[in-house]
Design a protein around this motif. Structure first.
Motif, PDB file in Angstrom:
ATOM      1  N   THR A  30       0.840  -1.196   0.000  1.00 33.46           N
ATOM      2  CA  THR A  30       0.000   0.000   0.000  1.00 33.46           C
ATOM      3  C   THR A  30       0.879   1.251   0.000  1.00 33.46           C
ATOM      4  N   PRO A  31       0.287   2.436  -0.235  1.00 30.40           N
ATOM      5  CA  PRO A  31       1.074   3.681  -0.182  1.00 30.40           C
ATOM      6  C   PRO A  31       1.740   3.918   1.170  1.00 30.40           C
ATOM      7  N   ASN A  32       1.174   3.356   2.245  1.00 29.84           N
ATOM      8  CA  ASN A  32       1.766   3.503   3.578  1.00 29.84           C
ATOM      9  C   ASN A  32       2.752   2.383   3.905  1.00 29.84           C
ATOM     10  N   ASN A  33       3.079   1.583   2.881  1.00 29.39           N
ATOM     11  CA  ASN A  33       4.036   0.480   3.011  1.00 29.39           C
ATOM     12  C   ASN A  33       3.539  -0.673   3.878  1.00 29.39           C
ATOM     13  N   TYR A  34       2.219  -0.766   4.081  1.00 33.67           N
ATOM     14  CA  TYR A  34       1.658  -1.999   4.606  1.00 33.67           C
ATOM     15  C   TYR A  34       1.623  -2.997   3.449  1.00 33.67           C
ATOM     16  N   TYR A  35       1.705  -4.269   3.763  1.00 32.78           N
ATOM     17  CA  TYR A  35       1.745  -5.224   2.663  1.00 32.78           C
ATOM     18  C   TYR A  35       1.159  -6.567   3.073  1.00 32.78           C
ATOM     19  N   HIS A  36       0.755  -7.311   2.053  1.00 29.22           N
ATOM     20  CA  HIS A  36       0.405  -8.718   2.220  1.00 29.22           C
ATOM     21  C   HIS A  36       1.347  -9.510   1.320  1.00 29.22           C
ATOM     22  N   GLU A  37       1.858 -10.614   1.840  1.00 26.24           N
ATOM     23  CA  GLU A  37       2.910 -11.350   1.140  1.00 26.24           C
ATOM     24  C   GLU A  37       2.471 -12.784   0.861  1.00 26.24           C
ATOM     25  N   VAL A  38       2.757 -13.243  -0.343  1.00 22.16           N
ATOM     26  CA  VAL A  38       2.501 -14.633  -0.718  1.00 22.16           C
ATOM     27  C   VAL A  38       3.850 -15.293  -0.987  1.00 22.16           C
ATOM     28  N   TYR A  39       4.160 -16.322  -0.208  1.00 19.97           N
ATOM     29  CA  TYR A  39       5.427 -17.028  -0.352  1.00 19.97           C
ATOM     30  C   TYR A  39       5.278 -18.193  -1.331  1.00 19.97           C
ATOM     31  N   VAL A  40       6.321 -18.415  -2.088  1.00 20.00           N
ATOM     32  CA  VAL A  40       6.367 -19.543  -3.020  1.00 20.00           C
ATOM     33  C   VAL A  40       7.359 -20.553  -2.464  1.00 20.00           C
ATOM     34  N   MET A  41       6.838 -21.667  -1.975  1.00 18.96           N
ATOM     35  CA  MET A  41       7.655 -22.677  -1.309  1.00 18.96           C
ATOM     36  C   MET A  41       7.796 -23.914  -2.196  1.00 18.96           C
ATOM     37  N   SER A  42       8.870 -24.660  -1.967  1.00 12.81           N
ATOM     38  CA  SER A  42       9.026 -25.940  -2.649  1.00 12.81           C
ATOM     39  C   SER A  42       7.984 -26.929  -2.133  1.00 12.81           C
ATOM     40  N   ARG A  43       7.455 -27.749  -3.022  1.00 12.72           N
ATOM     41  CA  ARG A  43       6.463 -28.751  -2.625  1.00 12.72           C
ATOM     42  C   ARG A  43       7.029 -29.694  -1.556  1.00 12.72           C
ATOM     43  N   LYS A  44       8.348 -29.848  -1.539  1.00 15.61           N
ATOM     44  CA  LYS A  44       8.980 -30.733  -0.557  1.00 15.61           C
ATOM     45  C   LYS A  44       8.819 -30.216   0.870  1.00 15.61           C
ATOM     46  N   LYS A  45       8.546 -28.911   1.025  1.00 17.83           N
ATOM     47  CA  LYS A  45       8.410 -28.323   2.358  1.00 17.83           C
ATOM     48  C   LYS A  45       6.973 -28.335   2.866  1.00 17.83           C
ATOM     49  N   GLU A  46       6.075 -28.907   2.098  1.00 16.71           N
ATOM     50  CA  GLU A  46       4.681 -28.989   2.525  1.00 16.71           C
ATOM     51  C   GLU A  46       4.575 -29.992   3.676  1.00 16.71           C
ATOM     52  N   THR A  47       4.213 -29.523   4.853  1.00 15.89           N
ATOM     53  CA  THR A  47       4.205 -30.373   6.046  1.00 15.89           C
ATOM     54  C   THR A  47       2.874 -31.073   6.269  1.00 15.89           C
ATOM     55  N   SER A  48       1.819 -30.566   5.649  1.00 16.37           N
ATOM     56  CA  SER A  48       0.498 -31.175   5.822  1.00 16.37           C
ATOM     57  C   SER A  48      -0.102 -31.493   4.463  1.00 16.37           C
ATOM     58  N   ARG A  49      -0.691 -32.678   4.349  1.00 17.10           N
ATOM     59  CA  ARG A  49      -1.340 -33.068   3.102  1.00 17.10           C
ATOM     60  C   ARG A  49      -2.817 -32.682   3.101  1.00 17.10           C
ATOM     61  N   ASN A  50      -3.254 -31.963   4.139  1.00 16.69           N
ATOM     62  CA  ASN A  50      -4.663 -31.593   4.252  1.00 16.69           C
ATOM     63  C   ASN A  50      -4.910 -30.119   3.940  1.00 16.69           C
ATOM     64  N   LEU A  51      -3.939 -29.459   3.331  1.00 19.48           N
ATOM     65  CA  LEU A  51      -4.100 -28.045   3.013  1.00 19.48           C
ATOM     66  C   LEU A  51      -5.137 -27.856   1.905  1.00 19.48           C
ATOM     67  N   GLU A  52      -5.841 -26.726   1.973  1.00 20.50           N
ATOM     68  CA  GLU A  52      -6.763 -26.409   0.885  1.00 20.50           C
ATOM     69  C   GLU A  52      -5.968 -26.127  -0.385  1.00 20.50           C
ATOM     70  N   ARG A  53      -6.624 -26.263  -1.517  1.00 19.59           N
ATOM     71  CA  ARG A  53      -5.983 -25.991  -2.796  1.00 19.59           C
ATOM     72  C   ARG A  53      -6.723 -24.864  -3.505  1.00 19.59           C
ATOM     73  N   VAL A  54      -5.929 -23.974  -4.111  1.00 17.16           N
ATOM     74  CA  VAL A  54      -6.521 -22.841  -4.818  1.00 17.16           C
ATOM     75  C   VAL A  54      -5.973 -22.790  -6.239  1.00 17.16           C
ATOM     76  N   ASN A  55      -6.752 -22.191  -7.112  1.00 19.01           N
ATOM     77  CA  ASN A  55      -6.347 -22.041  -8.508  1.00 19.01           C
ATOM     78  C   ASN A  55      -5.618 -20.709  -8.659  1.00 19.01           C
ATOM     79  N   ILE A  56      -4.321 -20.776  -8.903  1.00 21.47           N
ATOM     80  CA  ILE A  56      -3.515 -19.572  -9.096  1.00 21.47           C
ATOM     81  C   ILE A  56      -2.994 -19.566 -10.522  1.00 21.47           C
TER      82      ILE A  56
END
Length: 249
Positions: A30-56
């Motif tokens: 934002t103009p005030n330097n607030y932000y929302h961040e989306v991290y891109v992780m390796s599939r190997k670091k997925e610790t739970s197989r029950n995560l929701e899935r989204v279409n990106i």
């Protein structure tokens, strides 16, 4: 949610997109330097197989939106570079942002510069770590990385590993300073480069540091007899500076 954000967000607020290669993340700022961040992780670091899935951007990927992740969500990808590009395109679209404002590169994410160049030319800020710069100091690139294609848009380039670069790349570069510490060039190649420089090519170049094999000084400098527009011999000036700027085995 996609429909609601895309159509009902406050469009009077100017948002920016920043890509962080080192942490593999994309921020909406934002103009005030607030932000929302989306991290891109390796599939190997997925610790739970029950995560929701989204279409990106056409990819159905796991996402962790739990509150334990401060200011961000984690997405998991088989190809992190593809993930960064997909998240970037998705956020640009959903928030109606026309271009990426800033990219902070790392050796693993240099290829994103090709993506940005194709979608918006050179209209972005290029950082390395936390400094605004067109100076890149890079090590760890693969030997077949085509660094030559970036010599038109970078002022200073210092590369600490062997890369794929040709004499034509050097003859057509627009750098002010260039240091290649691992590539080797022949006496014939250096002769052509200096001749090109002596007759007015490489107008912005101020410093050149290359490794040269089997350099014959008389052969290289003997034929550089170009004169400047004012009629004075230019080669005396060029020879002195070029000799200082080239490293020899």
């Amino acid at each position: 949610m996609y429909y609601l954000v895309k159509n009902f967000r406050d469009k009077s607020v100017t948002l920016r997109i920043k890509i962080y290669g080192e942490s593999s993340s994309v921020r909406v700022v934002t103009p005030n330097n607030y932000y929302h961040e989306v991290y891109v992780m390796s599939r190997k670091k997925e610790t739970s197989r029950n995560l929701e899935r989204v279409n990106i951007n056409g990819h159905l990927v796991p996402i962790d939106r739990s509150r334990k992740h401060h200011r961000g969500w984690e997405t998991y990808w088989d190809d992190k570079l593809e993930g960064l590009q997909s998240v970037m395109e998705y956020l640009l679209d959903i928030f109606g942002i026309k271009k990426v404002t800033t990219i902070i590169v790392s050796p693993d994410t240099m290829r994103l510069l090709d993506v940005l160049k194709e979608r918006q030319g050179n209209n972005y800020e290029l950082y390395q770590y936390d400094r605004l710069t067109k100076v890149l100091r890079i090590s760890g690139l693969s030997s077949n990385f085509p660094i030559g294609k970036y010599l038109q848009t970078i002022d200073t380039l210092c590369v600490g590993s062997k890369v794929s670069i040709t004499l034509d790349d050097l003859l057509n570069m627009n750098c002010v300073e260039l240091l290649l510490s691992k590539n080797r060039f022949t006496s014939t190649e250096i002769k052509r480069l200096l001749q090109h420089w002596a007759i007015g090519g490489l107008r912005r170049l101020k410093y050149l540091s290359l490794w040269v094999s089997d350099l014959n000084m008389e052969d290289v400098f003997g034929e550089l007899t170009h004169t400047r527009d004012d009629g004075k011999e230019r080669i005396k000036e060029c020879t002195f500076h070029l000799f200082q700027m080239i490293e020899f085995d």
